[in-house]
Design a protein around this motif. Structure first.
Motif, PDB file in Angstrom:
ATOM      1  N   ARG A  61       0.837  -1.196   0.000  1.00 42.80           N
ATOM      2  CA  ARG A  61       0.000   0.000   0.000  1.00 42.80           C
ATOM      3  C   ARG A  61       0.872   1.245   0.000  1.00 42.80           C
ATOM      4  O   ARG A  61       2.040   1.207   0.371  1.00 42.80           O
ATOM      5  CB  ARG A  61      -0.950  -0.013   1.202  1.00 42.80           C
ATOM      6  CG  ARG A  61      -1.990  -1.133   1.128  1.00 42.80           C
ATOM      7  CD  ARG A  61      -2.996  -1.067   2.257  1.00 42.80           C
ATOM      8  NE  ARG A  61      -4.088  -2.022   2.069  1.00 42.80           N
ATOM      9  CZ  ARG A  61      -4.039  -3.295   2.432  1.00 42.80           C
ATOM     10  NH1 ARG A  61      -2.951  -3.780   3.027  1.00 42.80           N
ATOM     11  NH2 ARG A  61      -5.062  -4.102   2.205  1.00 42.80           N
ATOM     12  N   GLY A  96      -8.694  14.116  -7.347  1.00 44.45           N
ATOM     13  CA  GLY A  96      -8.308  13.314  -6.194  1.00 44.45           C
ATOM     14  C   GLY A  96      -7.347  13.946  -5.214  1.00 44.45           C
ATOM     15  O   GLY A  96      -7.317  13.572  -4.057  1.00 44.45           O
ATOM     16  N   TYR A 127       0.099   6.925  -5.592  1.00 44.35           N
ATOM     17  CA  TYR A 127      -0.938   6.019  -6.073  1.00 44.35           C
ATOM     18  C   TYR A 127      -0.317   4.792  -6.731  1.00 44.35           C
ATOM     19  O   TYR A 127       0.535   4.916  -7.619  1.00 44.35           O
ATOM     20  CB  TYR A 127      -1.835   6.726  -7.095  1.00 44.35           C
ATOM     21  CG  TYR A 127      -2.628   7.879  -6.540  1.00 44.35           C
ATOM     22  CD1 TYR A 127      -3.884   7.678  -5.964  1.00 44.35           C
ATOM     23  CD2 TYR A 127      -2.128   9.181  -6.591  1.00 44.35           C
ATOM     24  CE1 TYR A 127      -4.625   8.743  -5.458  1.00 44.35           C
ATOM     25  CE2 TYR A 127      -2.856  10.246  -6.089  1.00 44.35           C
ATOM     26  CZ  TYR A 127      -4.108  10.023  -5.516  1.00 44.35           C
ATOM     27  OH  TYR A 127      -4.830  11.080  -5.014  1.00 44.35           O
ATOM     28  N   ASP A 180      -2.045  -2.998  -3.746  1.00 42.72           N
ATOM     29  CA  ASP A 180      -3.436  -2.594  -3.551  1.00 42.72           C
ATOM     30  C   ASP A 180      -3.647  -1.311  -4.351  1.00 42.72           C
ATOM     31  O   ASP A 180      -2.915  -0.332  -4.169  1.00 42.72           O
ATOM     32  CB  ASP A 180      -3.675  -2.356  -2.059  1.00 42.72           C
ATOM     33  CG  ASP A 180      -5.087  -1.891  -1.750  1.00 42.72           C
ATOM     34  OD1 ASP A 180      -5.889  -1.733  -2.686  1.00 42.72           O
ATOM     35  OD2 ASP A 180      -5.389  -1.666  -0.565  1.00 42.72           O
ATOM     36  N   SER A 202      -6.712   0.268  -4.559  1.00 43.83           N
ATOM     37  CA  SER A 202      -8.004   0.833  -4.184  1.00 43.83           C
ATOM     38  C   SER A 202      -7.954   2.352  -4.007  1.00 43.83           C
ATOM     39  O   SER A 202      -8.943   3.050  -4.237  1.00 43.83           O
ATOM     40  CB  SER A 202      -8.533   0.172  -2.907  1.00 43.83           C
ATOM     41  OG  SER A 202      -7.647   0.370  -1.818  1.00 43.83           O
ATOM     42  N   LYS A 203      -6.794   2.889  -3.617  1.00 43.34           N
ATOM     43  CA  LYS A 203      -6.696   4.340  -3.439  1.00 43.34           C
ATOM     44  C   LYS A 203      -6.891   5.060  -4.774  1.00 43.34           C
ATOM     45  O   LYS A 203      -7.636   6.047  -4.857  1.00 43.34           O
ATOM     46  CB  LYS A 203      -5.354   4.713  -2.827  1.00 43.34           C
ATOM     47  CG  LYS A 203      -5.198   6.211  -2.601  1.00 43.34           C
ATOM     48  CD  LYS A 203      -3.836   6.571  -2.012  1.00 43.34           C
ATOM     49  CE  LYS A 203      -3.677   8.079  -1.864  1.00 43.34           C
ATOM     50  NZ  LYS A 203      -2.322   8.469  -1.383  1.00 43.34           N
ATOM     51  N   GLU A 259      -8.457   3.958  -7.370  1.00 46.06           N
ATOM     52  CA  GLU A 259      -9.847   3.771  -7.798  1.00 46.06           C
ATOM     53  C   GLU A 259     -10.792   4.680  -7.018  1.00 46.06           C
ATOM     54  O   GLU A 259     -11.739   5.230  -7.585  1.00 46.06           O
ATOM     55  CB  GLU A 259     -10.238   2.301  -7.622  1.00 46.06           C
ATOM     56  CG  GLU A 259      -9.492   1.367  -8.563  1.00 46.06           C
ATOM     57  CD  GLU A 259      -9.901  -0.072  -8.398  1.00 46.06           C
ATOM     58  OE1 GLU A 259      -9.869  -0.807  -9.399  1.00 46.06           O
ATOM     59  OE2 GLU A 259     -10.249  -0.472  -7.258  1.00 46.06           O
ATOM     60  N   ARG A 260     -10.506   4.835  -5.750  1.00 47.85           N
ATOM     61  CA  ARG A 260     -11.382   5.635  -4.891  1.00 47.85           C
ATOM     62  C   ARG A 260     -11.185   7.135  -5.113  1.00 47.85           C
ATOM     63  O   ARG A 260     -12.150   7.881  -5.298  1.00 47.85           O
ATOM     64  CB  ARG A 260     -11.103   5.277  -3.430  1.00 47.85           C
ATOM     65  CG  ARG A 260     -11.977   6.021  -2.417  1.00 47.85           C
ATOM     66  CD  ARG A 260     -11.653   5.584  -1.000  1.00 47.85           C
ATOM     67  NE  ARG A 260     -10.301   5.938  -0.573  1.00 47.85           N
ATOM     68  CZ  ARG A 260      -9.303   5.052  -0.445  1.00 47.85           C
ATOM     69  NH1 ARG A 260      -9.488   3.765  -0.695  1.00 47.85           N
ATOM     70  NH2 ARG A 260      -8.093   5.449  -0.061  1.00 47.85           N
ATOM     71  N   GLU A 261      -9.949   7.592  -5.087  1.00 51.26           N
ATOM     72  CA  GLU A 261      -9.693   9.032  -5.085  1.00 51.26           C
ATOM     73  C   GLU A 261      -9.568   9.639  -6.491  1.00 51.26           C
ATOM     74  O   GLU A 261      -9.953  10.786  -6.709  1.00 51.26           O
ATOM     75  CB  GLU A 261      -8.443   9.331  -4.253  1.00 51.26           C
ATOM     76  CG  GLU A 261      -8.593   8.904  -2.792  1.00 51.26           C
ATOM     77  CD  GLU A 261      -7.458   9.368  -1.914  1.00 51.26           C
ATOM     78  OE1 GLU A 261      -6.696  10.258  -2.338  1.00 51.26           O
ATOM     79  OE2 GLU A 261      -7.320   8.825  -0.799  1.00 51.26           O
ATOM     80  N   ARG A 305     -10.899   8.093  -9.130  1.00 50.45           N
ATOM     81  CA  ARG A 305     -11.978   7.476  -9.911  1.00 50.45           C
ATOM     82  C   ARG A 305     -11.392   6.755 -11.124  1.00 50.45           C
ATOM     83  O   ARG A 305     -11.965   6.754 -12.226  1.00 50.45           O
ATOM     84  CB  ARG A 305     -13.023   8.519 -10.326  1.00 50.45           C
ATOM     85  CG  ARG A 305     -13.631   9.272  -9.147  1.00 50.45           C
ATOM     86  CD  ARG A 305     -14.875  10.053  -9.538  1.00 50.45           C
ATOM     87  NE  ARG A 305     -14.649  11.058 -10.556  1.00 50.45           N
ATOM     88  CZ  ARG A 305     -14.181  12.267 -10.323  1.00 50.45           C
ATOM     89  NH1 ARG A 305     -13.844  12.635  -9.088  1.00 50.45           N
ATOM     90  NH2 ARG A 305     -14.011  13.130 -11.304  1.00 50.45           N
ATOM     91  N   TRP A 306     -10.261   6.120 -10.902  1.00 52.81           N
ATOM     92  CA  TRP A 306      -9.540   5.407 -11.962  1.00 52.81           C
ATOM     93  C   TRP A 306     -10.029   3.972 -12.052  1.00 52.81           C
ATOM     94  O   TRP A 306     -10.157   3.289 -11.040  1.00 52.81           O
ATOM     95  CB  TRP A 306      -8.031   5.438 -11.652  1.00 52.81           C
ATOM     96  CG  TRP A 306      -7.186   4.659 -12.617  1.00 52.81           C
ATOM     97  CD1 TRP A 306      -6.867   5.008 -13.892  1.00 52.81           C
ATOM     98  CD2 TRP A 306      -6.514   3.415 -12.365  1.00 52.81           C
ATOM     99  NE1 TRP A 306      -6.039   4.063 -14.458  1.00 52.81           N
ATOM    100  CE2 TRP A 306      -5.819   3.073 -13.539  1.00 52.81           C
ATOM    101  CE3 TRP A 306      -6.438   2.556 -11.254  1.00 52.81           C
ATOM    102  CZ2 TRP A 306      -5.053   1.908 -13.643  1.00 52.81           C
ATOM    103  CZ3 TRP A 306      -5.680   1.395 -11.354  1.00 52.81           C
ATOM    104  CH2 TRP A 306      -4.999   1.079 -12.539  1.00 52.81           C
ATOM    105  N   ARG A 307     -10.319   3.531 -13.261  1.00 57.85           N
ATOM    106  CA  ARG A 307     -10.698   2.149 -13.490  1.00 57.85           C
ATOM    107  C   ARG A 307      -9.894   1.616 -14.670  1.00 57.85           C
ATOM    108  O   ARG A 307     -10.056   2.106 -15.796  1.00 57.85           O
ATOM    109  CB  ARG A 307     -12.201   2.031 -13.803  1.00 57.85           C
ATOM    110  CG  ARG A 307     -13.124   2.434 -12.679  1.00 57.85           C
ATOM    111  CD  ARG A 307     -13.057   1.457 -11.496  1.00 57.85           C
ATOM    112  NE  ARG A 307     -14.031   1.808 -10.461  1.00 57.85           N
ATOM    113  CZ  ARG A 307     -13.786   2.675  -9.475  1.00 57.85           C
ATOM    114  NH1 ARG A 307     -12.617   3.304  -9.431  1.00 57.85           N
ATOM    115  NH2 ARG A 307     -14.699   2.927  -8.561  1.00 57.85           N
TER     116      ARG A 307
END
Length: 340
Positions: free
Chosen positions: A133, A242, A247, A306, A308-309, A311-313, A315-317
């Motif tokens: 992380r 973000g 990241y 990981d 998830s940061k 993706e969350r902050e 909005r990356w997919r």
């Protein structure tokens, strides 16, 4: 928040991530102008770069860097000597060149500074957690020049920008793959299997399946990420999405050496833990993998991140799955006659 009419300065626009980012910036309605600095002779019009002013130069040239960042709202630093540069020259590009870019961006008052590091910055350590992380300190690995340099440049970035008003984004992608990863051939010491073996031997391998190459499978999982997905994360940072910070970037899913062998149409055999180095060494013999890219030590030590940061902050997919990315890379290698 996204800002309209941004001017973006980019170093290293002709690498795999660089080309993908340039396409993304050219398409973005929020980007008015792109200024790019690279060592190759490039015709922006031939590349389809309509917003781009291309400067031919070197990050070691402070005047060229100052010209690049002058008037830039955002500076994206991608230039990095991964391999192929003579020892001290490569280190000078990575450290002195990066310092030049970081310092110039701060002096020019850039709103944002975006730097692409690597999973290798974490270092290949046995005591790494199962899932890496962003709050883990980048230790690097002294025995591996690429890993050591990536960690050093991150520390240099922190030192150079401390106390400044410039917002800093750092990305740590895993192994970056995709069709553009093959565009660097000619400047990188690739091991081209087709040059090592005469066509008659290749015909024999095609005709007799049992003679196809065998890859040792050490059971260690690894990640890939498509260069276009890295570019989409960088574009999010360029637009200020973000907020600054570190990241991780990786496609969904993981691979093993067996997966690699399956998609190559080769064979794999399980190997004991003592043979882990053999599997990683075998991977460096693939013609679409730079033989000195020392992040392949991720095949010796688990280096799963990981994401998830992001993706969350941000909005990356990631749009490309790990297996899709691998297959696209292999297909391009075969189209380029680097693989049979």
């Amino acid at each position: 928040m996204a800002g309209a009419g941004l001017t973006v300065a980019v170093t290293g626009p002709t690498g795999d991530v660089g080309r993908a980012l340039m396409r993304a910036l050219e398409r973005s309605r929020d980007v008015r102008r792109v200024k790019a600095l690279g060592r190759r002779q490039i015709d922006p019009a031939a590349e389809g770069w309509r917003k781009t002013d291309y400067l031919r130069g070197d990050v070691l040239d402070r005047d060229a860097v100052a010209e690049l960042v002058d008037g830039a709202d955002v500076v994206v630093h991608l230039a990095f000597a991964i391999m192929g540069a003579p020892g001290e020259r490569g280190r000078e590009v990575n450290l002195t060149g990066s310092r030049n870019v970081f310092s110039a961006a701060v002096r020019a008052g850039a709103r944002r500074l975006v730097y692409t590091s690597s999973v290798a910055a974490y270092g290949f350590h046995d005591d790494n957690p199962p899932l890496l992380r962003e709050d883990l300190r980048p230790r690097g690995t002294d025995a591996h020049a690429y890993s050591k340099a990536k960690a050093e440049v991150e520390r240099l970035l922190a030192e150079t920008t401390v106390g400044s008003a410039t917002e800093v984004y750092v990305f740590r992608p895993c192994i970056v793959a995709g069709p553009d990863a093959l565009m660097l051939i000619g400047n990188i010491p690739y091991v081209q299997l087709g040059d090592r073996m005469p066509s008659a031997v290749w015909r024999l391998l095609d005709a007799v399946p049992v003679l196809k190459p065998v890859i040792p499978d050490n059971g260690i999982s690894f990640q890939l990420v498509h260069h276009d997905d890295v570019a989409s994360a960088l574009r999010a940072a360029v637009l200020g999405r973000g907020g600054g910070g570190v990241y991780n970037l990786a496609a969904h899913g993981t691979l093993t050496m067996r997966d690699l062998a399956d998609d190559l149409g080769w064979y794999s055999i399980p190997v004991p833990e003592l043979a882990v180095d053999v599997a990683a060494e075998m991977a460096t013999r693939l013609p679409f993998v730079p033989e000195d890219a020392q992040w392949l030590n991720a095949l010796r030590v688990p280096m799963l991140m990981d994401v998830s940061k992001a993706e969350r902050e941000l909005r990356w997919r990631p749009r490309h799955g790990v297996r899709e990315t691998l297959r696209a890379t292999i297909a391009e290698a075969r189209a380029a006659q680097l693989l049979r």
